[in-house]
Design a protein around this motif. Structure first.
Motif, short mmCIF file in Angstrom:
data_model
loop_
_atom_site.label_atom_id
_atom_site.label_comp_id
_atom_site.label_asym_id
_atom_site.label_seq_id
_atom_site.Cartn_x
_atom_site.Cartn_y
_atom_site.Cartn_z
N ARG A 1 35.91 62.62 60.92
CA ARG A 1 37.08 63.15 61.60
C ARG A 1 36.69 63.64 62.98
N ARG A 2 37.67 63.69 63.87
CA ARG A 2 37.47 64.36 65.15
C ARG A 2 37.39 65.87 64.90
N PRO A 3 36.62 66.61 65.69
CA PRO A 3 36.56 68.07 65.50
C PRO A 3 37.91 68.71 65.78
N ASP A 4 38.19 69.83 65.08
CA ASP A 4 39.43 70.55 65.32
C ASP A 4 39.46 71.17 66.71
N VAL B 1 37.49 58.56 54.69
CA VAL B 1 38.30 59.73 54.36
C VAL B 1 39.75 59.27 54.26
N ASP B 2 40.40 59.62 53.14
CA ASP B 2 41.78 59.18 52.90
C ASP B 2 42.47 60.19 51.99
N ARG B 3 43.79 60.09 51.93
CA ARG B 3 44.53 60.81 50.91
C ARG B 3 44.24 60.17 49.56
N PRO B 4 44.20 60.94 48.49
CA PRO B 4 43.86 60.37 47.18
C PRO B 4 44.69 59.15 46.80
N ASP C 1 35.73 66.48 47.88
CA ASP C 1 36.83 67.18 48.53
C ASP C 1 36.64 67.18 50.05
N ALA C 2 37.62 66.64 50.77
CA ALA C 2 37.59 66.65 52.24
C ALA C 2 38.54 67.70 52.81
#
Length: 214
Positions: A199-202, A137-140, A114-115
Motif C-alpha cells: 500500500r501507499r503510506p497514509d 492485498v484485497d478484500r476477503p 490481517d491487513a
C-alpha cells in the motif's frame, strides 16, 4: 550455523534460535501494540534459554511482511542494527512464507493475514515451501479461494468468506528460522531485510498551497 529469527509483521512478536538442525528455543507474545517494547526482551529470552550469546549468532533473519508499517519496521530495523553491530549477514523472508511453512501442508493452499481496513494480505502456495503467486492485498470477498484451504489469521477473521482453518494463525519464529536455515543450507539466495509494502503510506508530503485570487 546459529540463526536468530524474528517477526513483527503481525500481532505476534516472535523470536527463535536455530542451529541448522533444530529449533533451540522459541518465544511468542501476541500483542499488536507493543512490538518495540517486546522484541528485544524476547530475543534475550530465547538466547538465554538456548544458553547462547548474541556474539554466537551467525545470521539474522526477519519477517519482511507484508504487514502494518510500524510493527514491520521494528523487526527489520532491529535485524539491520544487530547485523551491523555483529558483522554478520541479515536476511528477510516474506512473512506469508513463514505462515505457509508452519502449516506443514503438502498440497495447494492460500495464506491470508490481517491487513486491517477490512482487507487481507494473501498469497497462493503449491505446498509449504513453494509460493506460486503473491503477495497481494484485497478484500476477503475478492480473494480467489477456488476451493483451496486458507491458513493464517485472515481465515479466522473472515471464516464465512475464506473458510475456517486449524492451521497456525501467525508466522511463529521457529518456522521462520527453520525455513531460513533450510534455504541457507541449500545455498538458496535470500533477500535482504527490506519491507514488503503493498500500500501507499497514509502520510504524504503536502502539496503546494493553492493560489488565492481576489
Amino acid at each position: 550455523m546459529l540463526v536468530l529469527a524474528f517477526d513483527t509483521a503481525t500481532p505476534a512478536v516472535t523470536a527463535a534460535l536455530h542451529d541448522g538442525g533444530r529449533v533451540l528455543s522459541e518465544h511468542t507474545t501476541i500483542d499488536a501494540r507493543r512490538h518495540g517494547e517486546l522484541l528485544i526482551p524476547t530475543i534475550e529470552r530465547v538466547l538465554d534459554e538456548a544458553g547462547a550469546a548474541l556474539r554466537d549468532v551467525t545470521a539474522i533473519v526477519a519477517g519482511s511482511g507484508p504487514g502494518p508499517y510500524t510493527g514491520l519496521r521494528v523487526g527489520l530495523m532491529t535485524a539491520q542494527g544487530l547485523a551491523t553491530t555483529l558483522g554478520i549477514p541479515a536476511y528477510g523472508i516474506c512473512t506469508l512464507d513463514a505462515v505457509a511453512y508452519g502449516s506443514g501442508l503438502a498440497e495447494p493452499f492460500l495464506v491470508a493475514t490481517d491487513a486491517r481496513r477490512k482487507e487481507v494480505f494473501w498469497a497462493r502456495y503449491a505446498d509449504m515451501r513453494t509460493r506460486l503467486d503473491g503477495p497481494f492485498v484485497d478484500r476477503p470477498a475478492d480473494v480467489p479461494v477456488d476451493g483451496l484451504p486458507v491458513v493464517g489469521a485472515g481465515a479466522g477473521l473472515y471464516a464465512e468468506i475464506l473458510g475456517e482453518s486449524d492451521a497456525p494463525s501467525y508466522p511463529y519464529a521457529g518456522g521462520l528460522a527453520a525455513l531460513a536455515a533450510e534455504r541457507l543450507a541449500q545455498g538458496t539466495p535470500l533477500d535482504p531485510p527490506r519491507p514488503i509494502y503493498l500500500r501507499r503510506p497514509d502520510a504524504v508530503v503536502p502539496g503546494a498551497p493553492k493560489r488565492v485570487t481576489a
